[in-house]
Scaffold this active site. Structure first.
Site, short mmCIF file in Angstrom:
data_model
loop_
_atom_site.label_atom_id
_atom_site.label_comp_id
_atom_site.label_asym_id
_atom_site.label_seq_id
_atom_site.Cartn_x
_atom_site.Cartn_y
_atom_site.Cartn_z
N SER A 1 0.84 -1.20 0.00
CA SER A 1 0.00 0.00 0.00
C SER A 1 0.87 1.25 0.00
CB SER A 1 -0.94 -0.01 1.21
OG SER A 1 -0.22 -0.23 2.40
N ASP B 1 6.01 -6.79 2.56
CA ASP B 1 5.19 -7.33 1.47
C ASP B 1 6.07 -7.70 0.29
OD1 ASP B 1 2.47 -7.81 1.33
OD2 ASP B 1 1.95 -5.68 1.16
N GLU C 1 0.34 -12.52 -1.63
CA GLU C 1 -1.08 -12.66 -1.93
C GLU C 1 -1.38 -14.01 -2.57
OE1 GLU C 1 -2.47 -9.29 -4.19
OE2 GLU C 1 -1.96 -7.87 -2.59
N GLU D 1 -8.97 -9.68 3.55
CA GLU D 1 -9.34 -8.32 3.18
C GLU D 1 -10.69 -8.31 2.46
OE1 GLU D 1 -6.28 -6.00 1.27
OE2 GLU D 1 -7.67 -4.35 0.86
O1 KIV Z 1 -0.33 -3.42 1.61
C1 KIV Z 1 -1.04 -3.36 2.62
O2 KIV Z 1 -1.09 -2.36 3.35
C2 KIV Z 1 -1.82 -4.54 2.95
C3 KIV Z 1 -2.85 -4.40 4.03
C4 KIV Z 1 -4.05 -3.74 3.50
C5 KIV Z 1 -3.15 -5.71 4.64
O3 KIV Z 1 -1.67 -5.54 2.34
#
Ligand code: KIV
Length: 290
Positions: free
Chosen positions: A71, A109, A141, A207
């Site tokens: 994000s 991530d 994911e 989500e």
């Molecule tokens: O990238 C992010 O902030 C996320 C959250 C919404 C879980 O994956």
């Protein structure tokens, strides 16, 4: 960001609190702590962060898990979606978040394109985030579609958080809408969650999933679920920090609770500074050197 914090300052900065929230600051939170919290039925908060200073505020506020989410694409780097985020960007900002924290488990991530080619690419990307940024875990994911990646990364000793339901890296295929509403979709999500658990994931983000389905997934798994727009029955809750602090411009999604109005606070401060400079009331004598 220095880590040389005096014991007195550290004690003052670390709120007393139950187990995971607040808790001890003499070591990082581990995935075992999260597993034990699920056994106790203790719910915990996760926030995103993309820089050392913000991360240090959350760390010292007792947030046990900090996600360097992709994000960052929309919230920090000015992209329209998470899709353009690169491994270089993720590595640099994850390293900053790790430097700004002492206690939180930092999860990085895996950005779009860094694991979709296959398990070996996924392992290479995860290894880079651990070695170069120092994260304690990675998130990717997909359930069944990312199974081989999850297995290989976990086998290499890197904890994996799985992300199901709305998966923003697939926005071009699925759009932004609640997932798992039909029986077929709900069964698929349940299967994905179990597959992620069986592959060794230590937690599953859900989500934009109907609350009843998220509750069923939470009951069916022995690993924690982390909800965002997935109701109150998940084991943990995550919010994007710029949303919950009111920094994001425009209408917030329904699932966000806004805890502060930083956009207004910062805008007011910037305008006050500009007016002081224009009017000659800043700097004053006390701000000057002689
Ligand atoms: O990238 C992010 O902030 C996320 C959250 C919404 C879980 O994956």
């Amino acid at each position: 960001m220095t880590h040389a914090v005096s014991p007195a300052r550290e004690a003052a900065a670390t709120p007393a609190g139950p187990s995971l929230y607040g808790g001890k600051s003499n070591r990082r939170v581990t995935i075992r702590d999260l597993a034990l919290a699920k056994e106790r039925g203790e719910k915990w908060p996760m926030l995103t962060a993309y820089d050392a200073m913000t991360a240090s505020v959350f760390d010292q506020s007792g947030i046990p898990v900090i996600l360097v989410g992709d994000s960052m694409g929309n919230c920090h780097l000015g992209y329209e979606t998470t899709v353009p985020v690169t491994m270089d960007e993720m590595t640099m900002l994850s390293a900053a978040v790790v430097r700004g924290t002492r206690r939180a488990l930092v999860v990085g991530d895996l950005p779009f394109g860094s694991y979709q080619e296959g398990a070996v690419q996924g392992l290479r990307s995860a290894t880079r985030l651990v070695k170069e940024a120092g994260v304690g875990a990675v998130k990717l994911e997909g359930g069944e579609r990312s199974l081989r990646q999850t297995e290989l990364i976990v086998q290499a000793g890197i904890p994996v958080m799985s992300h199901l339901g709305l998966t923003p890296q697939s926005v071009n295929a699925m759009g932004y809408r609640v997932q798992g509403r039909s029986d077929e979709d709900a069964h698929r999500l349940l299967r994905d969650a179990k597959a992620a658990q069986d592959a060794g994931a230590f937690a599953v983000v859900l989500e934009l999933v109907p609350a009843e389905l998220a509750a069923e997934v939470t009951r069916s798994l022995h690993i924690p679920t982390v909800g965002i727009g997935a109701g109150a029955d998940c084991d943990a809750q995550v919010l994007v920090w710029t949303d919950m602090m009111g920094l994001t411009e425009g209408k917030l999604p329904k699932f966000v609770k806004q805890y502060a109005d930083l956009r207004k606070t910062m805008g007011d401060a910037a305008r006050a500074f500009a007016e002081d400079v224009a009017g000659g009331s800043f700097p004053q004598e006390e701000h000057a050197f002689h």
